[in-house]
Design an enzyme around this catalytic site. Structure first.
Site, PDB file in Angstrom:
ATOM      1  N   GLY A  24      -3.899 -31.901 -38.959  1.00  0.00           N
ATOM      2  CA  GLY A  24      -2.963 -30.800 -38.750  1.00  0.00           C
ATOM      3  C   GLY A  24      -2.930 -30.358 -37.307  1.00  0.00           C
ATOM      4  CG  ASP A  29      -5.685 -22.023 -36.232  1.00  0.00           C
ATOM      5  OD1 ASP A  29      -5.021 -21.222 -35.542  1.00  0.00           O
ATOM      6  OD2 ASP A  29      -6.337 -21.666 -37.242  1.00  0.00           O
ATOM      7  CD  GLN A  99       2.190 -23.037 -47.558  1.00  0.00           C
ATOM      8  OE1 GLN A  99       2.408 -22.518 -46.476  1.00  0.00           O
ATOM      9  NE2 GLN A  99       1.874 -22.337 -48.615  1.00  0.00           N
ATOM     10  CB  SER A 141      -8.006 -18.043 -46.032  1.00  0.00           C
ATOM     11  OG  SER A 141      -7.216 -16.875 -45.990  1.00  0.00           O
ATOM     12  CD  GLU A 143      -4.471 -13.026 -47.399  1.00  0.00           C
ATOM     13  OE1 GLU A 143      -4.244 -12.672 -48.574  1.00  0.00           O
ATOM     14  OE2 GLU A 143      -4.194 -12.321 -46.401  1.00  0.00           O
ATOM     15  CE1 TYR A 165      -3.374 -20.761 -46.703  1.00  0.00           C
ATOM     16  CE2 TYR A 165      -4.310 -18.577 -47.039  1.00  0.00           C
ATOM     17  CZ  TYR A 165      -4.168 -19.716 -46.272  1.00  0.00           C
ATOM     18  OH  TYR A 165      -4.832 -19.805 -45.069  1.00  0.00           O
TER      19      TYR A 165
END
Length: 335
Positions: A24, A29, A99, A141, A143, A165
């Protein structure tokens, strides 16, 4: 720059420097990490689903496109992943693929799960098959913690994900921990809280806010449509966060770390400060639209980055006000 299949146009013979594989590399990042590793003397190989057609605009913007070897790899396809790991034989792998939008994960939950969960599993299995001494960093994450309340979370706080996610990132985190404990692999997860930069795409609310404020300041007669402003997050600067990723792979033992500033503010605060940068009152130029509310969202997430501060000697120095100022300055100059 090298494109395409490994072993054809790319020469991997150089063994005098460390080699990093960034999955990625085209994202925010990935680009900043590539810049950091190149400055440290690494040979950097970056992956994209189709390296021949990907423009890699972030690498170009940072002036490093010609210094990164790029290869095509499907993170959700084990044979593709194993082929690249086998041919590049990196010392370090940074898993930043998949994603990356919480909101988008509700629209594309299957793709989100495949890219993050299967992608992480494919990398871990490829390391086990090819060379178990390869060190791997996994992008986790904040999250994952979900609705944590006012008490700052630590690495031992329970996960309670509120989105596809976050569910995917939680599963990937657990996979990394499992492989570390079961196989003794040097595998670690950076539990990354929100981090921004000019390289963010406009689907992220922070970028959307600063671009709208810059447009309105420049004379556009428009209203910014926003969702729930009563959510609280920890916003840091992306360039500092990639340094923490690198530091994790330089430790004697693999472990997981929260990477955050330690300061939480509301999205309303972010909006207010962004518009204030342009001497605008945000209330005159915004509208709350229920269509922008997420189906499920953690209202308040705050982080305690003390472990990273002490063990990695890493500390965020760019606070949220400076993050907002830098983003607004860039949005203004980009017009």
């Amino acid at each position: 720059m090298h494109h395409g299949e490994p072993g054809i146009a790319v020469n991997w013979a150089s063994k005098h420097m460390k080699r990093a594989l960034i999955c990625g590399v085209g994202g925010q990042d990935g680009a900043y990490l590539a810049k950091l590793l190149l400055a440290k003397g690494y040979e950097v190989v970056g992956t994209s689903r189709d390296a021949d057609t990907t423009p890699f605009t972030n690498l170009e913007r940072l002036g490093i496109l010609e210094h990164v070897s790029t290869v095509s790899m499907r993170i959700d396809d084990y044979h593709s992943v194993q082929s690249i790991v086998s041919s590049t034989k990196p010392d370090e792998i940074y898993n930043l693929a998949g994603q990356s939008s919480v909101g988008l994960s509700f629209d594309h939950p299957v793709e989100t799960m495949e890219g993050i969960v299967c992608g992480t599993m494919n990398l871990l299995e490829s390391i086990r098959a090819v060379e178990s001494s390869i060190r791997i960093f996994n992008a986790g994450s904040g999250e994952c913690f979900g609705e944590a309340g006012q008490i700052p979370v630590t690495e031992s706080s329970p996960f309670h994900p509120h989105s596809p996610y976050a569910v995917a990132k939680t599963a990937a985190h657990n996979l990394v921990k499992t492989y570390r404990e079961a196989y003794g692999m040097f595998a670690c997860t950076g539990i990354l809280f929100n981090h921004e930069s000019p390289l963010r795409s406009k689907r992220f609310v922070t970028k959307k806010i600063v671009c709208a404020a810059a447009d309105i300041f420049a004379g556009q007669n428009t209203k910014l449509q926003l969702g729930n402003l009563d959510v609280y997050r920890d916003w840091g600067w992306a360039e500092e966060y990639v340094e923490a990723m690198w530091l994790m792979l330089q430790q004697e033992a693999a472990d997981d770390y929260i990477i955050a500033t330690g300061k939480t503010v509301s999205l309303e605060y972010f909006v207010e400060k962004a518009f204030a940068y342009f001497n605008l009152n945000w209330k005159d130029h915004t509208e709350i639209d229920a269509a922008h509310f997420r189906l499920s969202d953690a209202q308040y997430i705050s982080a305690n980055p003390e472990k990273a501060n002490k063990q990695l000697m890493w500390r965020s120095t760019v606070g949220v006000e400076e993050v907002i100022n830098r983003l607004c300055k860039d949005a203004s100059e980009a017009r």
